[in-house]
Design a protein around this motif. Structure first.
Motif, mmCIF file in Angstrom:
data_model
loop_
_atom_site.group_PDB
_atom_site.id
_atom_site.type_symbol
_atom_site.label_atom_id
_atom_site.label_comp_id
_atom_site.label_asym_id
_atom_site.label_seq_id
_atom_site.Cartn_x
_atom_site.Cartn_y
_atom_site.Cartn_z
ATOM 1 N N GLY A 16 0.805 -1.209 0.000
ATOM 2 C CA GLY A 16 0.000 0.000 0.000
ATOM 3 C C GLY A 16 0.840 1.262 0.000
ATOM 4 O O GLY A 16 0.370 2.325 -0.390
ATOM 5 N N CYS A 17 2.092 1.156 0.427
ATOM 6 C CA CYS A 17 2.953 2.333 0.582
ATOM 7 C C CYS A 17 3.295 2.926 -0.778
ATOM 8 O O CYS A 17 3.640 2.201 -1.698
ATOM 9 N N ILE A 18 3.196 4.233 -0.899
ATOM 10 C CA ILE A 18 3.482 4.836 -2.198
ATOM 11 C C ILE A 18 4.942 5.270 -2.338
ATOM 12 O O ILE A 18 5.359 5.697 -3.402
ATOM 13 N N GLN A 19 5.720 5.194 -1.279
ATOM 14 C CA GLN A 19 7.136 5.581 -1.374
ATOM 15 C C GLN A 19 8.001 4.613 -0.560
ATOM 16 O O GLN A 19 8.749 5.019 0.322
ATOM 17 N N ALA A 54 7.567 -0.715 3.806
ATOM 18 C CA ALA A 54 6.757 0.498 3.979
ATOM 19 C C ALA A 54 7.568 1.651 4.561
ATOM 20 O O ALA A 54 8.431 1.452 5.417
ATOM 21 N N CYS A 55 7.292 2.863 4.099
ATOM 22 C CA CYS A 55 8.045 4.040 4.551
ATOM 23 C C CYS A 55 7.701 4.418 5.981
ATOM 24 O O CYS A 55 8.476 5.074 6.651
ATOM 25 N N LYS A 56 6.523 4.031 6.446
ATOM 26 C CA LYS A 56 6.074 4.273 7.822
ATOM 27 C C LYS A 56 6.009 5.751 8.195
ATOM 28 O O LYS A 56 6.156 6.103 9.354
ATOM 29 N N ARG A 62 2.259 12.688 2.512
ATOM 30 C CA ARG A 62 3.341 11.985 1.820
ATOM 31 C C ARG A 62 2.975 10.564 1.449
ATOM 32 O O ARG A 62 3.342 10.085 0.383
ATOM 33 N N CYS A 63 2.303 9.872 2.346
ATOM 34 C CA CYS A 63 1.931 8.483 2.060
ATOM 35 C C CYS A 63 0.678 8.153 2.856
ATOM 36 O O CYS A 63 0.761 7.745 4.018
ATOM 37 N N PRO A 64 -0.488 8.328 2.244
ATOM 38 C CA PRO A 64 -1.741 8.106 2.981
ATOM 39 C C PRO A 64 -1.855 6.715 3.619
ATOM 40 O O PRO A 64 -2.265 6.618 4.770
ATOM 41 N N PRO A 65 -1.479 5.621 2.918
ATOM 42 C CA PRO A 65 -1.644 4.315 3.565
ATOM 43 C C PRO A 65 -0.795 4.162 4.831
ATOM 44 O O PRO A 65 -1.265 3.633 5.835
ATOM 45 N N CYS A 66 0.463 4.629 4.799
ATOM 46 C CA CYS A 66 1.314 4.501 5.989
ATOM 47 C C CYS A 66 0.828 5.428 7.092
ATOM 48 O O CYS A 66 0.862 5.077 8.274
ATOM 49 N N ALA A 67 0.381 6.631 6.715
ATOM 50 C CA ALA A 67 -0.140 7.565 7.712
ATOM 51 C C ALA A 67 -1.368 6.977 8.398
ATOM 52 O O ALA A 67 -1.598 7.193 9.588
#
Ligand SMILES: [Zn+2]
Ligand SMILES: [Zn+2]
Ligand SMILES: [Zn+2]
Length: 443
Positions: A16-19, A54-56, A62-67
């Motif tokens: 799910g992470c975009i970065q 995941a960037c966490k 910056r990254c909605p799924p990790c947020a």
């Protein structure tokens, strides 16, 4: 030696992470007794030869799924401190606990959204309004809805105290630190004890989150709780009531102040909290419940200054201030940071480096040591769950006993998606540029 499909199938949530952070390397499971290599995982067989993790980030911009994950963890952590759970005893729910907001003072009148009983009120109706030296009337008869773009804009930008605003942001973390010290001393004084005697009976625990107001200045929301000397497992003395805590918070918030460093052409200033601070008890039913407070804090934990319309990255010498895609008010705040950042005497505030944050360089959410469980514990719990699931799917071998040694060798291999990463995001958005460092973040 067969390759185990994916150890870091637990890292599959990077999908799910975009970065994602890309790692290259391997993990060996070795029998501690015989030295036999039991299993080896290597990224060689992953798409592109790298493992995305995941960037966490906590920042939704910056990254909605990790947020989202960060926000959920924050919710759990805050709620456990209010009602127990996640290793915190339920008795904590009986301890005096309030939700308090410490605001910044005024740096000049701004357009406001004012509501009463569900109706919008006029912004600043003044029949005999004064006119400022720049010829602007210090009144506004309009009713601003919550999405009005004028909210937070000064009535007169030329009168507005931009210097004060960015100095406040830069000093807000120190002001908070002094507030927590003053609060402990105030509690002791009100209880007629020395600080040391108080500490033997009482511990102050808190969790706080910073929020940017539309005018570009931070304020803090905090949960403040009284425990016994050993933290949430012990009850505070009976005289330490919600009223006792509330009165001490008000007194401490009024008393605390700090001097900004003096610089050439800029004398030292005394900074204080704004006069509008409040502290309300958190209850299990009613207006301010534990679930509401936890949801509120979790929401703000994933936001930063970008909500005020500033940039989500550092400002570099290559940037032309006039061309930054920001509101005019924000441009002036950034300009104030860059101007003050060059003044000898103010170096320690690092205003130029934090201009994109309008001067604030603190952590967005912090908590005292004994407030609740930790992010590390919550993440470990999730990782354990993922490992167990993976074991069931026979993807990740269970070490039979503790004689199995695990050696991991990882190297950073970049950021973003490999063209073949199994992610819809990746196929839809190849070559997402990697963002700058996530400054201001904390785990
Ligand atoms: Zn991410
Ligand atoms: Zn207005
Ligand atoms: Zn003016």
């Amino acid at each position: 030696m067969p390759t185990i499909p994916s150890p870091a199938d637990s890292a599959r949530h990077a999908v799910g992470c975009i970065q994602p952070v890309l790692l290259r390397g391997r993990v060996d499971h070795i029998d501690g007794a015989t030295g036999e290599l039991l299993h080896r995982y290597t990224t060689v067989h992953e798409p592109g030869g790298v493992l995305p993790v995941a960037c966490k980030t906590r920042r939704a911009s910056r990254c909605p799924p990790c947020a989202e994950v960060y926000s959920a963890d924050t919710y759990q952590l805050i709620r456990a401190g209010l009602t127990g759970g996640k290793g915190i005893p339920d008795i904590v729910a009986t301890h005096p606990c309030v939700f308090t907001t410490l605001t910044a003072p005024s740096f000049g009148p701004v357009h406001l959204c004012r509501e009463k009983d569900g109706r919008l009120l006029r912004c600043r109706p003044r029949r005999r309004a004064q006119t400022c030296p720049h010829g602007r009337r210090m009144s506004c008869p309009d009713r601003h809805a919550r999405d009005d773009t004028r909210l937070g804009e000064p009535l007169c930008p030329d009168c507005y105290d931009y210097t004060g605003s960015v100095l406040f942001n830069a000093c807000a973390p120190e002001l908070w630190r002094r507030f927590t010290i003053t609060l402990r001393r105030t509690l002791a004084r009100r209880a007629g004890m020395t600080n040391k005697a108080l500490a033997a009976q009482l511990r102050v625990s808190y969790a706080k989150v910073a929020e940017y107001q539309r005018r570009g200045v931070v304020h803090f929301h905090a949960i403040i709780r009284l425990d016994g000397p050993a933290g949430p497992t012990t009850a505070p003395p009976a005289w330490a009531t919600v009223d006792f805590l509330t009165a001490a918070i008000a007194q401490a918030a009024n008393a605390v102040q700090l001097q900004t460093p003096a610089a050439a052409g800029l004398p030292a200033r005394t900074l204080t909290w704004g006069s509008e601070h409040d502290a309300r008890p958190i209850t299990t039913a009613g207006e301010l419940t534990d679930t509401r407070v936890a949801a509120y804090v979790a929401k703000y934990a994933t936001k930063a200054a970008e909500c005020t319309g500033t940039l989500d990255r550092r400002i570099t010498p290559a940037d032309q201030l006039a061309e930054l895609p920001v509101r005019e008010h924000v441009r002036r705040l950034i300009a104030a940071c860059l101007r003050l950042g060059n003044l000898p005497g103010l170096e320690d505030l690092r205003l130029a480096a934090w201009a994109h944050m309008l001067g604030f360089r603190g952590h967005f959410s912090t908590k005292s040591r004994r407030y609740s469980t930790t992010f590390i514990a919550l993440r470990a719990e999730r990782a354990q769950h993922q490992r167990e699931t993976a074991t069931m799917d026979s993807l990740w071998p269970t070490p039979d006993d503790d004689t199995t040694l695990v050696f991991a060798h990882w190297r950073f291999a970049g950021r973003g998606h490999t063209p073949t990463t199994p992610s819809s995001e990746a196929s839809a958005r190849p070559g997402i540029p990697s963002p700058g460092p996530t400054e201001g973040d904390q785990p």
